[in-house]
Scaffold this active site. Structure first.
Site, PDB file in Angstrom:
ATOM      1  N   ASP A   8      36.044  30.691  48.812  1.00  0.00           N
ATOM      2  CA  ASP A   8      37.162  31.492  49.310  1.00  0.00           C
ATOM      3  C   ASP A   8      38.373  30.563  49.410  1.00  0.00           C
ATOM      4  O   ASP A   8      38.313  29.391  48.980  1.00  0.00           O
ATOM      5  CB  ASP A   8      36.804  32.209  50.628  1.00  0.00           C
ATOM      6  CG  ASP A   8      36.699  31.260  51.818  1.00  0.00           C
ATOM      7  OD1 ASP A   8      36.788  30.026  51.617  1.00  0.00           O
ATOM      8  OD2 ASP A   8      36.514  31.746  52.949  1.00  0.00           O
ATOM      9  N   CYS A  64      33.379  27.532  51.620  1.00  0.00           N
ATOM     10  CA  CYS A  64      34.346  28.264  52.449  1.00  0.00           C
ATOM     11  C   CYS A  64      34.868  27.279  53.497  1.00  0.00           C
ATOM     12  O   CYS A  64      34.804  26.063  53.276  1.00  0.00           O
ATOM     13  CB  CYS A  64      33.721  29.513  53.071  1.00  0.00           C
ATOM     14  SG  CYS A  64      32.349  29.203  54.193  1.00  0.00           S
ATOM     15  N   THR A  66      33.733  26.579  56.612  1.00  0.00           N
ATOM     16  CA  THR A  66      32.651  25.813  57.250  1.00  0.00           C
ATOM     17  C   THR A  66      31.405  25.714  56.377  1.00  0.00           C
ATOM     18  O   THR A  66      30.550  24.855  56.595  1.00  0.00           O
ATOM     19  CB  THR A  66      32.215  26.533  58.541  1.00  0.00           C
ATOM     20  OG1 THR A  66      31.828  27.872  58.179  1.00  0.00           O
ATOM     21  CG2 THR A  66      33.332  26.577  59.561  1.00  0.00           C
ATOM     22  N   HIS A  97      12.079  20.822  51.635  1.00  0.00           N
ATOM     23  CA  HIS A  97      11.334  21.733  52.507  1.00  0.00           C
ATOM     24  C   HIS A  97      11.607  23.206  52.244  1.00  0.00           C
ATOM     25  O   HIS A  97      10.736  24.040  52.479  1.00  0.00           O
ATOM     26  CB  HIS A  97      11.668  21.437  53.977  1.00  0.00           C
ATOM     27  CG  HIS A  97      11.111  20.131  54.445  1.00  0.00           C
ATOM     28  ND1 HIS A  97      11.039  19.791  55.768  1.00  0.00           N
ATOM     29  CD2 HIS A  97      10.591  19.076  53.777  1.00  0.00           C
ATOM     30  CE1 HIS A  97      10.500  18.586  55.889  1.00  0.00           C
ATOM     31  NE2 HIS A  97      10.241  18.126  54.683  1.00  0.00           N
ATOM     32  N   HIS A 132       5.047  23.844  52.696  1.00  0.00           N
ATOM     33  CA  HIS A 132       6.387  24.441  52.675  1.00  0.00           C
ATOM     34  C   HIS A 132       6.399  25.735  51.849  1.00  0.00           C
ATOM     35  O   HIS A 132       7.129  26.662  52.156  1.00  0.00           O
ATOM     36  CB  HIS A 132       7.404  23.445  52.122  1.00  0.00           C
ATOM     37  CG  HIS A 132       7.440  22.170  52.903  1.00  0.00           C
ATOM     38  ND1 HIS A 132       7.830  22.139  54.227  1.00  0.00           N
ATOM     39  CD2 HIS A 132       7.092  20.899  52.571  1.00  0.00           C
ATOM     40  CE1 HIS A 132       7.739  20.896  54.676  1.00  0.00           C
ATOM     41  NE2 HIS A 132       7.289  20.126  53.689  1.00  0.00           N
TER      42      HIS A 132
HETATM   43  C1  RB5 Z   1      38.138  31.793  56.494  1.00  0.00           C
HETATM   44  O1  RB5 Z   1      39.211  31.606  57.372  1.00  0.00           O
HETATM   45  C2  RB5 Z   1      36.851  31.278  57.129  1.00  0.00           C
HETATM   46  O2  RB5 Z   1      36.465  32.127  58.148  1.00  0.00           O
HETATM   47  C3  RB5 Z   1      35.772  31.152  56.073  1.00  0.00           C
HETATM   48  O3  RB5 Z   1      36.206  30.314  55.088  1.00  0.00           O
HETATM   49  C4  RB5 Z   1      34.450  30.563  56.517  1.00  0.00           C
HETATM   50  O4  RB5 Z   1      34.613  29.373  57.211  1.00  0.00           O
HETATM   51  C5  RB5 Z   1      33.518  31.468  57.169  1.00  0.00           C
HETATM   52  O5  RB5 Z   1      32.407  31.111  57.530  1.00  0.00           O
END
Ligand code: RB5
Length: 362
Positions: A8, A64, A66, A97, A132
């Protein structure tokens, strides 16, 4: 190796680092996004997840902010094991695993320079299997029940538990069911089974103009379908499927059992010429010893088919085992797994001879 990649806006910078890393190492299917403009991460995660789930890509990488949202979303797709690994140790353990097939990373958590060691660890660590695998099988079984199928990773046998299918199975097993009813029910069952089996067919987004506005819609993409009934009982399943998929081509395979060797012998085989480009559903209502089914599958493969599923109403464990042993690449879809074969080779409790009951020959 083919890798599906997607991000994203918050993972956009990290994606360039991933693409740079993969250059010369793997073929890349880039599912976007292609600019820093805001997009919804689930849309991208589903595209990458489907790419891996459907075998178009071997693995996927998602970026993304995180890595968390992408992993959550990708895990909604059947067969996907996705997790956020923002360091090499997690990436390595996720392979050893969890046999992780989709790796997610976060552009707001790590720097582009950290991508290479994470991917190195992920690509170089093999799955350890053993205990596993038992755990992954448990996850797969849970996932399969959410998809309303039962699944075993020893080959792929899916028992379709949809209530309508099970209700109709109860009626066709009944010896009092007439030939007319039996014939209608086999059609209906075949249609319902294929409805379930095709729930993950790939779609392409299109635009259509309604009488009021232009809107987004979907059209089927990917391999075209063909059904191949094994004569004669398989014929009973064809029309029920064609009602749902009228453009599917129909091949036919005729086999009889040699009275001396008891092995199946081909007496007829006519398949669509482009069988290699189609997804094939072999139809045989009863998977008993597996003799005819395995012979039919071999014949179809000899003529170039690659993606084949076997669709049967009832199977005996003996038949399932034989198909899995000889054709481990073929998915088996059934409405019921019965207990055993009797001394005459009939599935028990079964429904008798499907061909005789379909055509009224007994
Ligand atoms: C986008 O702002 C953010 O929420 C997305 O990239 C991600 O981190 C979601 O888990």
């Amino acid at each position: 190796m083919k890798i599906a990649v997607g991000c994203d806006h918050a993972g956009f910078v990290l994606k360039s680092a991933v693409l740079e890393y993969l250059k010369g190492r793997a073929e890349v299917l880039d599912h976007g996004t292609f600019s820093g403009d805001r997009v919804d991460y689930p849309d991208i995660a589903f595209k990458v997840g489907r790419s891996v789930s459907q075998g178009e890509a071997d693995r996927g990488v998602l970026l993304c902010g995180t890595g968390i949202g992408m992993a959550i979303a990708a895990n909604k797709i059947k067969g996907i094991r996705a997790a956020t690994c923002n360091d090499p140790e997690l990436a390595s353990l996720s392979r050893a695993h969890n046999d992780l097939n989709v790796l997610a990373m976060g552009g707001r958590v790590i720097e582009p320079a950290q991508v290479a060691p994470i991917l190195d660890a992920w690509f170089s660590t093999p799955f350890e299997g053993g205990r596993h695998l038992i755990r992954l099988d448990k996850i797969a079984a849970c996932e399969a029940s959410a998809f309303n199928v039962h699944f075993s990773s020893v080959g792929s046998v899916m028992v379709l538990h949809h209530p309508l299918i099970q209700h109709k199975m109860g009626i066709i097993r009944d010896k009092k069911t007439t030939v007319k009813e039996f014939r209608e029910l086999v059609q209906e069952l075949a249609g319902l089974m294929v409805y379930e089996i095709t729930r993950n067919l790939p779609l392409t987004e299109i635009e259509v103009e309604t009488p009021l506005a232009v809107t987004k819609a979907f059209t089927l993409s990917g391999k075209k379908l063909a059904v191949v009934p094994v004569l004669r009982a398989g014929l009973g399943m064809v029309d029920g499927i064609l009602q749902l998929i009228p453009n599917a081509k129909v091949g036919h395979i005729g086999l009889y059992r040699d009275p001396e060797t008891l092995e199946p012998v081909e007496y007829y085989c006519k398949l669509p010429p482009d069988v290699g480009e189609r997804e094939i559903f072999v139809l045989d209502p009863m998977l008993a010893t597996g003799g005819s089914a395995t012979a039919a599958l071999s014949l179809i493969k000899d003529r170039g088919a690659e993606k084949i599923s076997l669709v049967s109403l009832i199977a005996a464990p003996e038949g399932v085992n034989r198909v899995q042993a000889e054709h481990p690449d073929v998915d088996i879809f059934i409405a019921a797994l019965d207990t055993h074969l009797n001394e005459h080779g009939y599935i028990m409790p079964g429904l008798g001879d499907a061909g005789d009951r379909l055509f009224g020959t007994k």
